[in-house]
Scaffold this active site. Structure first.
Site, short mmCIF file in Angstrom:
data_model
loop_
_atom_site.label_atom_id
_atom_site.label_comp_id
_atom_site.label_asym_id
_atom_site.label_seq_id
_atom_site.Cartn_x
_atom_site.Cartn_y
_atom_site.Cartn_z
N CYS A 47 0.87 -1.18 0.00
CA CYS A 47 0.00 0.00 0.00
C CYS A 47 0.90 1.23 0.00
O CYS A 47 1.76 1.35 0.85
CB CYS A 47 -0.88 0.06 1.24
SG CYS A 47 -1.31 -1.53 1.96
N GLU A 56 -7.75 8.97 1.31
CA GLU A 56 -7.20 8.57 0.02
C GLU A 56 -8.30 8.18 -0.97
O GLU A 56 -9.36 7.68 -0.58
CB GLU A 56 -6.27 7.36 0.19
CG GLU A 56 -5.12 7.59 1.14
CD GLU A 56 -4.23 6.36 1.31
OE1 GLU A 56 -3.03 6.54 1.55
OE2 GLU A 56 -4.76 5.22 1.23
#
Length: 334
Positions: free
Chosen positions: A177, A239
């Site tokens: 990630c 995000e």
């Protein structure tokens, strides 16, 4: 040679820079001083990048090491995106960096891509500013990606984040990630190629997977997820997360600065982990035996409203054409 030299990201290579670097206008040497061979494998180069980005430099000589396992490039400043949103020019303060591991603090200089809620690029800002809850509460939103890497047996590679990470330390999460960065190659939108390049880069950085084992056309971008999560009082995430799937047998050499542990899990093993997992900051290994998972991982893995989870649906299509499952409208979970 007078150029505006930018080092936009951590370079996983043995490129070396031999130069005495100074500002063109004053001749003043920049801090830190580099007057000898510099190995760009050192993430502290990002401190240098932050202080010199878009500053005219005088670089007397450059020499490339011929034993490279990754093709590096120098990126020169181009006309920035015309936007009202640009990075905060204030220097990182000692207050923000208190208690942060030095390695991780250096990486906070990276330039993330700012987007609106429809994933339109509106500017850029430092990784540090993008992860401060005080900025997140004002709506600061950046682009990210989450990779789910499966081997040929259909098992998913998961990692436990290192205890020195700024957010969600010691949480279990998907394979990798991170964030695409604000420069031309990782800003390219066609076929999500910029995000795929960033994924290839970070899989090398975090897990030591050679880029030759991760061809860009092997990545399938299946979704975009908009989420928000607080890690602790100071730090958090906000995000638009591109979800990438790839199925390859790969060689792994985890970077202990980024990864505490890794596992290959089949579907039953994964859901057993998730069923008993908690959200929040992970405890030190051995403290409690409790398992913590990142909120974005749990979001993708956990069924919503009694339906299959996103991951469960995709998992059943491994080895077939995943493009039929692609839906790149931003899914909002905030």
């Amino acid at each position: 040679m007078h150029k505006t030299l930018r080092f936009p990201f951590y370079l996983p290579c043995t490129l070396r820079l031999e130069a005495v670097v100074s500002t063109q206008s004053t001749g003043r040497r920049l801090s830190p001083l580099f007057s000898s061979t510099l190995n760009l494998n050192n993430p502290f180069i990002n401190s240098f990048a932050r202080s010199t980005s878009r500053v005219p430099l005088k670089v007397p000589s450059l020499r490339f090491n011929t034993n490279l396992n990754y093709t590096p490039s120098f990126f020169y400043s181009t006309t920035p995106i015309n936007t009202n949103h640009t990075r905060n020019s204030n220097k990182m303060t000692s207050e923000h960096l208190q208690k942060i591991d030095a390695y991780q603090a250096a990486l906070m200089n990276e330039e993330c891509i700012l987007v609106d809620e429809n994933d339109n690029v509106i500017g850029h800002d430092s990784k540090l500013n993008c992860h401060l809850n005080s900025n997140i509460q004002k709506g600061l939103l950046h682009r990210a990606f989450s990779v789910f890497l499966f081997n040929k047996e259909g098992k998913l590679l998961v990692q436990q984040r290192s205890p020195t990470k700024v957010t969600f330390r010691l949480n279990w999460t998907n394979t990798c990630c991170s964030h695409p960065l604000y420069y031309d190659l990782e800003l390219e939108d066609k076929d999500q190629i910029g995000v795929k390049r960033a994924a290839q880069r970070k899989l090398g950085h975090e897990l030591g997977i050679p880029p030759s084992q991760l061809p860009l056309d092997a990545f399938s971008c299946l979704a975009k997820v908009h989420y928000k999560a607080e890690s602790n009082g100071k730090w958090g995430e906000h995000e638009v997360d591109y979800i990438l799937l790839i199925q390859k047998d790969v060689d792994i050499t985890p970077n202990p600065e980024e990864v505490a542990d890794v596992k290959w899990l089949d579907k039953d093993e994964l859901y057993t982990m998730i069923q008993n997992a908690k959200l929040g900051e992970g405890k030190e290994v051995g403290d409690s035996g409790e398992v913590y998972v990142t909120p974005w991982f749990k979001l993708i893995v956990t069924p919503s409203g009694g339906d299959q989870s996103l991951l469960e649906k995709w998992w059943s299509f491994l080895g077939s054409d995943l493009k039929s499952l692609q839906d790149l409208r931003v899914q909002h979970y905030v």
